[in-house]
Scaffold this motif. Sequence first.
Motif, PDB file in Angstrom:
ATOM      1  N   LEU A   1       0.621  -0.920   0.228  1.00 31.29           N
ATOM      2  CA  LEU A   1       0.227   0.060  -0.143  1.00 31.29           C
ATOM      3  C   LEU A   1       0.761   1.008  -0.252  1.00 31.29           C
ATOM      4  O   LEU A   1       2.008   1.152   0.320  1.00 31.29           O
ATOM      5  N   VAL A   2       0.242   2.168  -0.991  1.00 30.37           N
ATOM      6  CA  VAL A   2       1.465   3.471  -0.523  1.00 30.37           C
ATOM      7  C   VAL A   2       0.279   5.020  -0.464  1.00 30.37           C
ATOM      8  O   VAL A   2      -0.745   4.500  -1.045  1.00 30.37           O
ATOM      9  N   ARG A   3       0.364   5.933  -0.145  1.00 31.48           N
ATOM     10  CA  ARG A   3      -0.678   6.717  -0.044  1.00 31.48           C
ATOM     11  C   ARG A   3      -0.144   8.082  -1.105  1.00 31.48           C
ATOM     12  O   ARG A   3      -1.227   8.969  -1.351  1.00 31.48           O
ATOM     13  N   ALA A   4       0.739   7.678  -1.787  1.00 35.40           N
ATOM     14  CA  ALA A   4       0.701   8.467  -3.185  1.00 35.40           C
ATOM     15  C   ALA A   4       1.172   7.753  -4.876  1.00 35.40           C
ATOM     16  O   ALA A   4       2.046   6.745  -4.286  1.00 35.40           O
ATOM     17  N   SER A   5       0.761   8.157  -5.447  1.00 33.98           N
ATOM     18  CA  SER A   5       1.591   8.045  -6.971  1.00 33.98           C
ATOM     19  C   SER A   5       1.770   8.892  -8.054  1.00 33.98           C
ATOM     20  O   SER A   5       1.372  10.002  -8.058  1.00 33.98           O
ATOM     21  N   ASN A   6       2.019   8.974  -9.518  1.00 32.26           N
ATOM     22  CA  ASN A   6       1.864   9.517 -10.321  1.00 32.26           C
ATOM     23  C   ASN A   6       2.389   8.865 -11.448  1.00 32.26           C
ATOM     24  O   ASN A   6       2.466   7.160 -11.864  1.00 32.26           O
ATOM     25  N   GLY A   7       1.948   9.821 -12.800  1.00 30.93           N
ATOM     26  CA  GLY A   7       2.644   9.049 -13.451  1.00 30.93           C
ATOM     27  C   GLY A   7       3.470   8.217 -14.403  1.00 30.93           C
ATOM     28  O   GLY A   7       4.710   8.964 -13.760  1.00 30.93           O
ATOM     29  N   GLY A   8       3.083   7.412 -14.718  1.00 31.85           N
ATOM     30  CA  GLY A   8       4.515   6.036 -14.905  1.00 31.85           C
ATOM     31  C   GLY A   8       4.869   5.304 -13.779  1.00 31.85           C
ATOM     32  O   GLY A   8       5.533   4.093 -14.174  1.00 31.85           O
ATOM     33  N   GLY A   9       3.707   5.122 -12.496  1.00 27.79           N
ATOM     34  CA  GLY A   9       3.820   4.319 -11.717  1.00 27.79           C
ATOM     35  C   GLY A   9       3.039   3.182 -12.079  1.00 27.79           C
ATOM     36  O   GLY A   9       2.800   2.226 -11.421  1.00 27.79           O
ATOM     37  N   ASN A  10       2.774   2.938 -13.116  1.00 26.54           N
ATOM     38  CA  ASN A  10       1.498   1.718 -13.294  1.00 26.54           C
ATOM     39  C   ASN A  10       1.778   0.279 -12.515  1.00 26.54           C
ATOM     40  O   ASN A  10       0.900  -0.200 -12.534  1.00 26.54           O
ATOM     41  N   SER A  11       3.357  -0.308 -13.493  1.00 29.05           N
ATOM     42  CA  SER A  11       3.688  -1.460 -12.935  1.00 29.05           C
ATOM     43  C   SER A  11       3.699  -1.652 -11.490  1.00 29.05           C
ATOM     44  O   SER A  11       4.791  -2.997 -11.481  1.00 29.05           O
ATOM     45  N   PHE A  12       4.552  -0.084 -10.732  1.00 27.40           N
ATOM     46  CA  PHE A  12       4.148  -1.013  -9.133  1.00 27.40           C
ATOM     47  C   PHE A  12       3.335  -1.616  -8.498  1.00 27.40           C
ATOM     48  O   PHE A  12       2.004  -1.659  -8.624  1.00 27.40           O
ATOM     49  N   PRO A  13       4.370  -2.914  -7.794  1.00 25.74           N
ATOM     50  CA  PRO A  13       3.072  -3.880  -7.201  1.00 25.74           C
ATOM     51  C   PRO A  13       2.678  -2.680  -5.140  1.00 25.74           C
ATOM     52  O   PRO A  13       2.923  -3.688  -4.132  1.00 25.74           O
ATOM     53  N   TYR A  14       1.849  -1.418  -6.163  1.00 22.24           N
ATOM     54  CA  TYR A  14       0.981  -1.208  -5.153  1.00 22.24           C
ATOM     55  C   TYR A  14       0.063  -0.144  -5.409  1.00 22.24           C
ATOM     56  O   TYR A  14      -0.753  -0.070  -5.928  1.00 22.24           O
ATOM     57  N   VAL A  15      -1.211  -0.625  -4.003  1.00 21.07           N
ATOM     58  CA  VAL A  15      -2.594   0.271  -4.241  1.00 21.07           C
ATOM     59  C   VAL A  15      -2.984   1.300  -2.947  1.00 21.07           C
ATOM     60  O   VAL A  15      -2.238   1.018  -2.482  1.00 21.07           O
ATOM     61  N   LEU A  16      -3.061   2.313  -4.042  1.00 22.39           N
ATOM     62  CA  LEU A  16      -3.360   3.580  -3.400  1.00 22.39           C
ATOM     63  C   LEU A  16      -4.670   3.344  -2.238  1.00 22.39           C
ATOM     64  O   LEU A  16      -5.428   2.534  -2.209  1.00 22.39           O
ATOM     65  N   TYR A  17      -4.781   4.026  -0.263  1.00 18.02           N
ATOM     66  CA  TYR A  17      -5.619   3.992   0.309  1.00 18.02           C
ATOM     67  C   TYR A  17      -5.653   6.030   0.592  1.00 18.02           C
ATOM     68  O   TYR A  17      -4.521   5.829   0.446  1.00 18.02           O
ATOM     69  N   ASN A  18      -6.062   6.200   1.684  1.00 17.54           N
ATOM     70  CA  ASN A  18      -6.561   7.570   2.415  1.00 17.54           C
ATOM     71  C   ASN A  18      -7.062   7.486   3.463  1.00 17.54           C
ATOM     72  O   ASN A  18      -7.442   5.967   4.002  1.00 17.54           O
TER      73      ASN A  18
END
Length: 716
Positions: free
Chosen positions: A411-428
């Motif tokens: 899980l991660v709290r922030a992402s942006n363009g280009g991060g499509n392949s990273f193994p993380y799910v956003l939450y807040n």
Amino acid sequence: MKIKRLISIVACWLALYTASGQIQWKQVEPGVWKGMVGKPEAYSLLGVSGAAPLKEGFKLLPEVGLPAMASGVVSRIEAGKAMLRLPLRKEEQLYGFGLNFQTVHQRGKILNLHVDHYGGKDTGRTHAPVPFYVSSAGYGVFINSARYLTVYAGSAARKDSPEKPVAKDRNTDKSWSSQQYSDAVEILIPAEGVEIYLFAGPTPLDVIRRYNLLCGGGTLPPRWGLGFTQRTQKLYDAVQVEKEAEEFEEKGYPLDFIGLEPGWQSKAYPCSFEWDKGRFPDAEAFVGRMRKKGVRINLWTNPYVSPASGIYKDMYPYSGSHTVWCGIVPDWGMEQARRIWTDKLEKEHITIGVSGYKIDEVDGYDRYIWPDVATFPSGLSAEQLRQTYGLWVQRITADIYKKHNQRTFGLVRASNGGGNSFPYVLYNDYYSHRDFITALVNSGFCGVLWTPEVRSSKSAEDWLRRFQSVVFSPMAMINAWASGTKPWTFPEVAEQVREYALLRMQMIPYWYSEFAKYHFEGTPPFRAMNLEPGFESGRATYKEEVKNKNLEDNPYLEAVGKEVKDQYMAGEYLLVAPMFERETQRTVVLPKGNWYDFYTGEYAGNGEVITVKPGLDRIPVYVKDGAIIPMMEPKLHAPKAGEKINLEIRHYGMAESSYRLYDDDGETFNYENGAYSWRSVTVSRTPEGKLKGNIGRAKKGYPDNIGKVTWRFMTN
């Protein structure tokens, strides 16, 4: 006449922006073109993400030419800022511009794309303000900039525009609107240049596929990542965590990984990244015992370094001028900072068996994050790091697991363009069930994953409704860091919760295949109805309506676009329509084609709006005619590498059809070297007119984890 009219419009457009003028486009991948404006900055979103295009995936898409609107894209540089103007036709609707929580249609919006904690309104300040948008006309645009961007998404009208709006008299003309028509998207980039990418379709879904593939393809989680996860209370110790895992087992609730919240660390806010010896006296033994139970460990952290951390002194020279909660802020633009953090996490967590991370507070609020006046030793601005900090922490941690040939899912709290392949799910920390579903709808437009996590509820009804939704999402999770809730917290619905948790496990073969398509083909596993064939045709999707005609409350009679933002597609075949607290019925918009009830196989409708009353025990789910859904036995843990699973393959409706079932070891990156297989699953009619199923054999030497196969034809 149409051609002459188009030539006339383009000529007018080019006359508008004369400082830099028309952009020259260079094809970089099939259906993808890059344009350069001014002097683009070396530091960019794609550069930080390290994304390499997944070239094989492009071969599966139709051949296309440069979108016609490309000739009308113009730019200018003024006062150190780049400005873009991109044409819009009247019938176009826009989607994307990052992870929005309340709206799907973005035309007419003014957005400031700025990484931040979501504050309750779709202003562009969000966890993933991805500068990518998709047009209903079948093209997409990506701005490769790590700056705060201002977007006028068809909201500003030029006096010399070739398609300028017509003045109306508010006193007498009922069609008057304060939102004047605009024929352009205009974007302000606070830099002397920028890279811009254009994507052709032909469909909006094809546009998104090309964007995902340009960014490395979507992530392919390990199988265990698609099971069920529970995040424990913040100060749980090893004994309490192990007891909770035993409770899951005893009560028959599935569990694949447990998330430890801040209390696992000796210091948090800021963080030491070191185990608390009181709560976890032997961390390695604890992680090992949990793994033997079939449960992996995920660790919460944020990246701000405590003075008590063993890496504080070494990291200090490579950190920013300002602190967060008295912790230094590593400058990820410097290799030295990345190496120090990598070594710490690898030696003290990953080598003892920790399976992933939840990386918090890399988004905002402004009151605790570093200010824009902060400086960093790399020379990067505070703004640039704010826009990319979420990308960096994903990349750094993902690279460690890649080095060990282990897949992770966190899980991660922030992402942006280009991060499509990273193994993380956003939450807040926001907690609106309805808005969580809209965010899930929008996630498919911007190359991120989102979980409508379950944390707490004031009623059993709300608890079950939230749980039903999260089961049909990228990560099935209860986050009990504050509340201490468990699946059985509300005894009156505990059995229904258990049923849906086990359904999640049964559907792992389907979810896993759909995520494989996300990786190899770029198709988002969770996406808006607007991307479904047969949905837009003949619908009043873009008609505007005035909901509030009270001139005191709505003095400018603001019109809003009709949106479908509370139902979505999950994988190739499923249409999910969540229920919310205090609702006994809802409407569901079915695209054209025959649709069937997921649970019973009964016919539901074709291209119509239906009203359903599913009762508390059910979340409405519908499947396309010919849908093939592979399901496994309801296990308490996801299959391990090499473990054979028995399949029940369900078929819905009357149509002959086929499905591609994905298989690999479920845990490593060996699939990148070809160690995977696609099994062909087909349903056809016998000469007697009966439906018959068949599954192809795996190629010799390739993964084959399928045991006994049975067929269930759901529609009689």
